[in-house]
Design a protein around this motif. Sequence first.
Motif: not given
Length: 283
Positions: A1-3, A253-255, A260-264
């Motif tokens: 998943m891309k933001l 929140d949805f990720s 979905a692991k997002l590197p934030l």
Amino acid sequence: MKLIDCPRDAMQGWPTFIPTAQKINYLNTLLRVGFDTLDFGSFVSPKAIPQLADTAEVLDGLELSSTTTKLLAIVANLRGAETAAQYPQIRYIGFPLSVSETFQQRNTNKSIAQALDEVARTQELCARTGQEQVVYLSMGFGNLYGDPWSPEVLGEFTQKLDILGVRIVALSDTIGASVPETIAPPFRELTAAFPHIEFGAHLHTTPSSWHEKVQAAYGAGCRRFDGALGGYGGCPMASDKLTGNMPTEQLIDFSVEVGAKLPLNELALDEAKKLNQAIFAAH
């Protein structure tokens, strides 16, 4: 998943000018968060969007040496694309192409055929510069003008873009018309028919309908999502009657919900939220 965070979309219609230094500080904080892409500015006529007349100056102030986030700038015509192409720091050039003839004329004073010609020439430009074009299919979930809309119409537009070599296409909810019933079928059909194209969702929402919209797109195969912190853009998220940009916070929140692991960077995200409120509350 891309933001893809879109401060450009949040700022462009803001009624009072946000100082350039304040924009730079905010964008540099967003660059530390770890989003895939930052839709940071646009190269359009200052008469049309005076808020973003300082995009080139803002770009000069961005700290890009330590970020993995890619920059995207929006243009409205080939002239804007040629300006954006002068800046190798910009990875993506975003071009709005309406599937509604009425809106294309109102938005850019061009026909769809003329706009498609500019898309083709922008694609040729990107091939020379090593940049990449992102085409936004505006009115992607229906329109108020009675112009033809269906998943098949979107497929016809995508076929033309595919022939040109465009590899990122974002369906855009220009007027807040999207509902799950108009979101899921296009993504389901397009992702199956064009597996080599990355499809994105630029959704507008009210506070109560964000989840069902994101779920509809995600469940139909979309993995690229545009948002803006605070839901600003169009109308701020002040009440359930208003329709603004999809809040980036809710996409995050949805990720988490879907694993979905997002590197934030959470500290940078918290700082960005504070700056976001300071900017839009003060202006």
